[in-house]
Enzyme design. Structure first.
Site, mmCIF file in Angstrom:
data_model
loop_
_atom_site.group_PDB
_atom_site.id
_atom_site.type_symbol
_atom_site.label_atom_id
_atom_site.label_comp_id
_atom_site.label_asym_id
_atom_site.label_seq_id
_atom_site.Cartn_x
_atom_site.Cartn_y
_atom_site.Cartn_z
ATOM 1 N N LYS A 196 -0.873 1.712 -2.608
ATOM 2 C CA LYS A 196 -1.939 1.376 -3.551
ATOM 3 C C LYS A 196 -3.213 2.088 -3.142
ATOM 4 O O LYS A 196 -3.725 1.886 -2.037
ATOM 5 C CB LYS A 196 -2.152 -0.150 -3.553
ATOM 6 C CG LYS A 196 -3.317 -0.570 -4.442
ATOM 7 C CD LYS A 196 -3.395 -2.071 -4.598
ATOM 8 C CE LYS A 196 -4.655 -2.464 -5.351
ATOM 9 N NZ LYS A 196 -4.753 -3.912 -5.540
ATOM 10 N N LYS A 250 0.714 2.700 -7.109
ATOM 11 C CA LYS A 250 -0.345 2.314 -8.042
ATOM 12 C C LYS A 250 -1.616 3.078 -7.744
ATOM 13 O O LYS A 250 -1.996 3.122 -6.571
ATOM 14 C CB LYS A 250 -0.569 0.808 -7.869
ATOM 15 C CG LYS A 250 -1.701 0.237 -8.661
ATOM 16 C CD LYS A 250 -1.871 -1.215 -8.310
ATOM 17 C CE LYS A 250 -3.136 -1.701 -8.959
ATOM 18 N NZ LYS A 250 -3.604 -2.913 -8.377
ATOM 19 N N SER A 276 -5.013 -0.279 -15.608
ATOM 20 C CA SER A 276 -5.940 -0.523 -16.719
ATOM 21 C C SER A 276 -6.646 0.745 -17.202
ATOM 22 O O SER A 276 -6.739 1.002 -18.399
ATOM 23 C CB SER A 276 -6.971 -1.573 -16.294
ATOM 24 O OG SER A 276 -7.648 -1.172 -15.120
HETATM 25 C C1 PBG Z 1 -5.811 -7.049 -7.254
HETATM 26 C C2 PBG Z 1 -5.337 -6.046 -8.227
HETATM 27 C C3 PBG Z 1 -6.038 -4.998 -8.851
HETATM 28 C C4 PBG Z 1 -5.167 -4.458 -9.788
HETATM 29 C C5 PBG Z 1 -3.956 -5.140 -9.682
HETATM 30 N N1 PBG Z 1 -4.072 -6.107 -8.692
HETATM 31 C C6 PBG Z 1 -7.459 -4.550 -8.729
HETATM 32 C C7 PBG Z 1 -7.960 -3.965 -7.503
HETATM 33 O O1 PBG Z 1 -7.251 -3.762 -6.521
HETATM 34 O O2 PBG Z 1 -9.162 -3.721 -7.507
HETATM 35 C C8 PBG Z 1 -5.484 -3.361 -10.753
HETATM 36 C C9 PBG Z 1 -4.621 -3.270 -11.945
HETATM 37 C C10 PBG Z 1 -5.170 -2.462 -13.069
HETATM 38 O O3 PBG Z 1 -6.166 -1.732 -12.939
HETATM 39 O O4 PBG Z 1 -4.570 -2.553 -14.139
HETATM 40 N N2 PBG Z 1 -5.974 -6.671 -5.998
#
Ligand code: PBG
Length: 327
Positions: A196, A250, A276
């Site tokens: 991630k 991700k 997103s």
């Molecule tokens: C929580 C999380 C996030 C996303 C999924 N789980 C945000 C982040 O890490 O700031 C992002 C998903 C998306 O942008 O659709 N930690």
């Protein structure tokens, strides 16, 4: 063999021909649909930066899940917007917290839909970071204890089918596996957000989940976008340390190389989160009349699968599943 004997265009001559030789076909079974659940009743609150995505109260989420199931999508992933936030994110592991309540209601009112839960602190902490703060930074080992409690309450209070830690603390898969097993949940799989990145593409999500960090950024725990080999290390640790059952990359499109790497190197299903920002930018370009959003969406999802993803988490799951049904 070369031109003029070989002419690749022969296999592109009609849609039927193309369909027959297509190497990658999307299927509703590939998708997981993300949902944002909030307190209250009959609430369906639009998210400005994510058209057609809403914060929904449990009753509305249940209806949504019935629709998702009817479309043949196997799973949803839940994100909670709690009643209140504090420094320890205590609503994350409240047995009557928003996600725990939502899981119960969904399980009672759907047939076979799988409920995945996002395990992280950022939606529940008042500072918006993914763990417990010590000094200026998130304390890794202290956070692990809270994540383990959160995962256990998802399984115990709610009946979650899969837990998905997204916090990026070191050692979390191990600690969560142990806590689940101690509570008799050795059959609940872990879908680890292994690879991630610290990404600008999460911007719209933070509006949806109300989880923008109140100070600093997430760079001390999420991965640096310049790193590729480190992704293999992260995935390997998640598999070796805690037996992660699924490994995730991700965001998706900007990191197709990592999806391909994980698929090549490990024997676990690879999930990819089409996040997103990836969703919203297609819609924005479509609204400006700059491209055909629906086609760009299907092409993006196909590319993510072609790179090696077995599962795609996407806000487009319903639209794509509908289109595939009509095909
Ligand atoms: C929580 C999380 C996030 C996303 C999924 N789980 C945000 C982040 O890490 O700031 C992002 C998903 C998306 O942008 O659709 N930690």
């Amino acid at each position: 063999m070369a031109f003029p004997i070989d002419r690749p265009r022969r296999l592109r001559s009609s849609e039927t021909m193309r369909r027959m030789v297509r190497e990658t076909n999307l299927n509703a079974n590939d998708f997981i649909y993300p949902l944002f659940v909030c307190e209250g009743e009959n609430i369906k609150k639009p998210i400005g930066s994510m058209p057609d995505v809403y914060q929904m109260s449990v009753d509305v989420v249940v209806k949504e899940c019935q629709e998702v199931e009817a479309l043949g999508i196997p799973a949803v992933i839940l994100f909670g917007i709690p009643a209140f936030k504090d420094a320890e994110g205590s609503e994350a592991y409240n047995e009557d917290g928003i996600v725990q309540k939502a899981i119960r209601a969904i399980k009672e009112n759907t047939e076979k839909l799988l409920v995945v839960t996002d395990v992280c602190m950022c939606e529940y902490t008042d500072h918006g970071h993914c763990g417990i703060i010590k000094g200026e930074d998130v304390d890794n080992d202290e956070t692990l204890k809270h994540l383990a409690m959160e995962a256990v309450t998802h399984a115990k209070a709610g009946g979650a089918d899969i837990v998905a830690p997204s916090d990026m603390m070191d050692g979390r898969v191990d600690v969560i596996r142990e806590a689940l097993d101690d509570h008799g949940f050795e059959d609940i799989p872990i879908m680890s957000y292994s690879v991630k990145y610290s990404s600008a593409f999460y911007g719209p999500f933070r509006e949806a989940a109300e989880s923008t960090p109140q100070f600093g950024d997430r760079k001390s725990y999420q991965m640096d976008p310049g790193n590729r080999r480190e992704g293999l290390k992260e995935a390997e640790q998640d598999i070796l340390e805690g037996g992660a059952d699924f490994i995730m990359v991700k965001p998706a499109l900007p990191y197709l190389d990592l999806i391909s790497d994980l698929k090549e190197n490990f024997d676990r299903p690879v999930a990819a989160y089409h996040v997103s920002g990836e969703y919203s930018m297609i819609i924005a370009a479509d609204r400006l009349g700059w491209l055909d959003g629906h086609k760009a969406m299907m092409e993006s999802l196909t590319s993510i699968k072609r790179a090696g993803a077995d599962i795609i988490i996407t806000y487009y799951a319903k639209e794509a599943a509908k289109a595939l049904k009509e095909d």
